[in-house]
Write a protein that holds these residues in place. Structure first.
Motif, PDB file in Angstrom:
ATOM      1  N   GLY A  55       1.016  -6.793   2.528  1.00 14.11           N
ATOM      2  CA  GLY A  55       0.792  -5.617   3.340  1.00 14.11           C
ATOM      3  C   GLY A  55       0.382  -4.433   2.475  1.00 14.11           C
ATOM      4  O   GLY A  55      -0.096  -4.608   1.354  1.00 14.11           O
ATOM      5  N   SER A  57      -1.849  -1.108   1.361  1.00 13.35           N
ATOM      6  CA  SER A  57      -3.274  -0.762   1.371  1.00 13.35           C
ATOM      7  C   SER A  57      -4.122  -1.584   0.384  1.00 13.35           C
ATOM      8  O   SER A  57      -5.316  -1.774   0.594  1.00 13.35           O
ATOM      9  CB  SER A  57      -3.434   0.727   1.038  1.00 13.35           C
ATOM     10  N   THR A  58      -3.476  -2.091  -0.664  1.00 16.74           N
ATOM     11  CA  THR A  58      -4.262  -2.790  -1.700  1.00 16.74           C
ATOM     12  C   THR A  58      -5.088  -3.950  -1.164  1.00 16.74           C
ATOM     13  O   THR A  58      -6.249  -4.108  -1.536  1.00 16.74           O
ATOM     14  CB  THR A  58      -3.334  -3.274  -2.842  1.00 16.74           C
ATOM     15  N   ARG A  88       6.077  -4.271   9.233  1.00 17.12           N
ATOM     16  CA  ARG A  88       6.814  -3.113   9.724  1.00 17.12           C
ATOM     17  C   ARG A  88       7.158  -3.395  11.170  1.00 17.12           C
ATOM     18  O   ARG A  88       6.417  -4.076  11.896  1.00 17.12           O
ATOM     19  CB  ARG A  88       5.943  -1.878   9.618  1.00 17.12           C
ATOM     20  N   ASN A  98       0.986  -4.298   9.143  1.00 12.48           N
ATOM     21  CA  ASN A  98       0.288  -5.100   8.126  1.00 12.48           C
ATOM     22  C   ASN A  98      -0.636  -6.117   8.794  1.00 12.48           C
ATOM     23  O   ASN A  98      -1.754  -6.370   8.332  1.00 12.48           O
ATOM     24  CB  ASN A  98       1.301  -5.824   7.226  1.00 12.48           C
ATOM     25  N   GLY A 157       2.127  -7.335  -3.110  1.00 12.74           N
ATOM     26  CA  GLY A 157       1.810  -6.027  -3.685  1.00 12.74           C
ATOM     27  C   GLY A 157       3.008  -5.558  -4.500  1.00 12.74           C
ATOM     28  O   GLY A 157       4.068  -6.174  -4.496  1.00 12.74           O
ATOM     29  N   GLY A 159       5.168  -1.957  -5.256  1.00 13.97           N
ATOM     30  CA  GLY A 159       5.364  -0.535  -4.971  1.00 13.97           C
ATOM     31  C   GLY A 159       5.664   0.235  -6.251  1.00 13.97           C
ATOM     32  O   GLY A 159       6.088  -0.350  -7.262  1.00 13.97           O
ATOM     33  N   HIS A 163       9.296  -2.276  -5.700  1.00 15.56           N
ATOM     34  CA  HIS A 163       9.544  -3.181  -4.562  1.00 15.56           C
ATOM     35  C   HIS A 163       8.358  -4.119  -4.385  1.00 15.56           C
ATOM     36  O   HIS A 163       7.234  -3.850  -4.825  1.00 15.56           O
ATOM     37  CB  HIS A 163       9.839  -2.393  -3.285  1.00 15.56           C
ATOM     38  N   LEU A 165       7.049  -7.244  -1.152  1.00 14.41           N
ATOM     39  CA  LEU A 165       7.390  -7.599   0.224  1.00 14.41           C
ATOM     40  C   LEU A 165       7.997  -6.328   0.840  1.00 14.41           C
ATOM     41  O   LEU A 165       7.495  -5.235   0.592  1.00 14.41           O
ATOM     42  CB  LEU A 165       8.365  -8.784   0.253  1.00 14.41           C
ATOM     43  N   ARG A 192      12.118  -3.094   8.756  1.00 19.47           N
ATOM     44  CA  ARG A 192      11.085  -4.038   8.347  1.00 19.47           C
ATOM     45  C   ARG A 192      11.584  -5.460   8.579  1.00 19.47           C
ATOM     46  O   ARG A 192      12.795  -5.686   8.735  1.00 19.47           O
ATOM     47  CB  ARG A 192      10.770  -3.884   6.849  1.00 19.47           C
ATOM     48  N   LYS A 215       0.534   2.793 -10.395  1.00 19.18           N
ATOM     49  CA  LYS A 215       1.358   1.582 -10.631  1.00 19.18           C
ATOM     50  C   LYS A 215       1.482   1.254 -12.123  1.00 19.18           C
ATOM     51  O   LYS A 215       2.146   0.308 -12.502  1.00 19.18           O
ATOM     52  CB  LYS A 215       0.706   0.389  -9.919  1.00 19.18           C
TER      53      LYS A 215
HETATM   54  C1  6PG Z   1       4.236  -3.067   2.778  1.00 19.32           C
HETATM   55  C2  6PG Z   1       3.977  -4.061   1.683  1.00 19.32           C
HETATM   56  C3  6PG Z   1       4.472  -3.567   0.373  1.00 19.32           C
HETATM   57  C4  6PG Z   1       3.214  -3.228  -0.410  1.00 19.32           C
HETATM   58  C5  6PG Z   1       3.523  -2.331  -1.578  1.00 19.32           C
HETATM   59  C6  6PG Z   1       2.223  -1.860  -2.245  1.00 19.32           C
HETATM   60  O1  6PG Z   1       4.509  -3.454   3.904  1.00 19.32           O
HETATM   61  O2  6PG Z   1       4.098  -1.868   2.461  1.00 19.32           O
HETATM   62  O3  6PG Z   1       4.247  -5.290   1.934  1.00 19.32           O
HETATM   63  O4  6PG Z   1       5.260  -4.458  -0.357  1.00 19.32           O
HETATM   64  O5  6PG Z   1       2.611  -4.436  -0.860  1.00 19.32           O
HETATM   65  O6  6PG Z   1       4.225  -1.197  -1.081  1.00 19.32           O
HETATM   66  O7  6PG Z   1       1.543  -1.086  -1.282  1.00 19.32           O
HETATM   67  P1  6PG Z   1       0.086  -0.486  -1.598  1.00 19.32           P
HETATM   68  O8  6PG Z   1      -0.835  -1.666  -1.691  1.00 19.32           O
HETATM   69  O9  6PG Z   1      -0.217   0.389  -0.410  1.00 19.32           O
HETATM   70  O10 6PG Z   1       0.194   0.261  -2.900  1.00 19.32           O
END
Ligand code: 6PG
Length: 253
Positions: A55, A57-58, A88, A98, A157, A159, A163, A165, A192, A215
């Protein structure tokens, strides 16, 4: 197969086990190559491919690549089953969903059977959404005679707080058991529903896609094993863990 193989040397430099790409565009291209390679191998071996999308934005660039002219025709979407690592608790059409992001940038542009799209039902109460998703995953693999849930490919991804997932610092205790769990955090789209690290760790290939200078610090910390981050819980039992980052994200390595 046309296109540069993901595993070719190309413009990739390996640093601390992280494959580093020039920019977000090259990162997305490499991730699309990996997706096509992995799916092709899985379909040849088992007749289907099971892929978990991340999920945030990446992954948007990756989704746009996969639904674009260079990769769309290289994937046998009839045999690809898509899942989500987390969601979410919002309706699927929400801009925070997502699934919603994938729907707008990928699924709506493909001919993929509805039954191949296994979304987490964020519109349900978290506990029910989590238990239903866990049952759906178990049933999916049982119906195919698999020894247990083991995805071919999981995208993750990272965070800035480490974090992944929807396993955030301080919620690790809520995801110690089972395959899918509700998580209550003070974050966008909370509560979530998330796959647990144990479920992800059964996958054949787990890929972190990390992009952007924000990051850089956390990526360096996590790959060096420093600090206690939820992303550090991702350690596939038998599968392969792959870190892919652009230069901005990798500048701390
Ligand atoms: C979510 C994601 C979360 C995401 C990271 C990176 O629901 O937000 O699953 O784990 O992969 O927060 O988010 P970005 O790609 O937006 O930096």
């Amino acid at each position: 197969m046309t296109g540069r193989s993901f595993f070719s040397g190309g413009k990739v430099r390996k640093t601390d086990g992280v494959k580093v790409y020039k920019d977000p565009e090259e990162l997305a291209r490499a991730a699309a190559e990996l997706f096509a390679d992995t799916v092709s191998g899985a379909v040849s071996t088992r007749g289907y491919a099971s892929v978990v999308l991340s999920g945030g934005s990446t992954p948007e660039r990756l989704f746009n690549k996969l639904s674009g002219p260079e990769w769309k025709g290289r994937v046998d979407w009839q045999k690809v089953h898509l899942f989500w690592g987390d969601e979410r608790c919002v309706p699927p059409e929400s801009t925070e969903s997502n699934f919603g992001l994938a729907q707008r940038t990928l699924l709506s542009k493909l001919e993929i059977p509805l039954e191949n799209v296994h979304r987490i039902r964020g519109e349900l109460p978290p506990e029910r959404a989590a238990s239903e998703y866990e049952e759906e995953i178990e049933r999916f693999f049982k119906d195919r005679g698999a020894g247990g849930p083991a995805f071919d490919l999981v995208f993750l991804g990272l965070g800035t707080d480490g974090h992944t997932l929807s396993v955030f610092p301080g919620t690790e205790g809520e995801v110690q058991t089972g395959l899918v769990r509700p998580v209550y955090v003070d974050k966008p789209g909370s509560p979530r529903v998330t796959m647990t690290p144990a479920l992800v760790n059964r996958a054949r290939r787990v890929v972190f896609l990390v992009s952007g200078g924000s990051k850089a610090g956390v990526l360096a910390e996590v790959v060096s094993g420093g600090g206690e981050y939820p992303a550090g819980l991702i350690n596939p039992a038998e599968g392969r863990l792959i870190w892919m980052a652009d230069e901005e994200a990798a500048r701390g390595l």
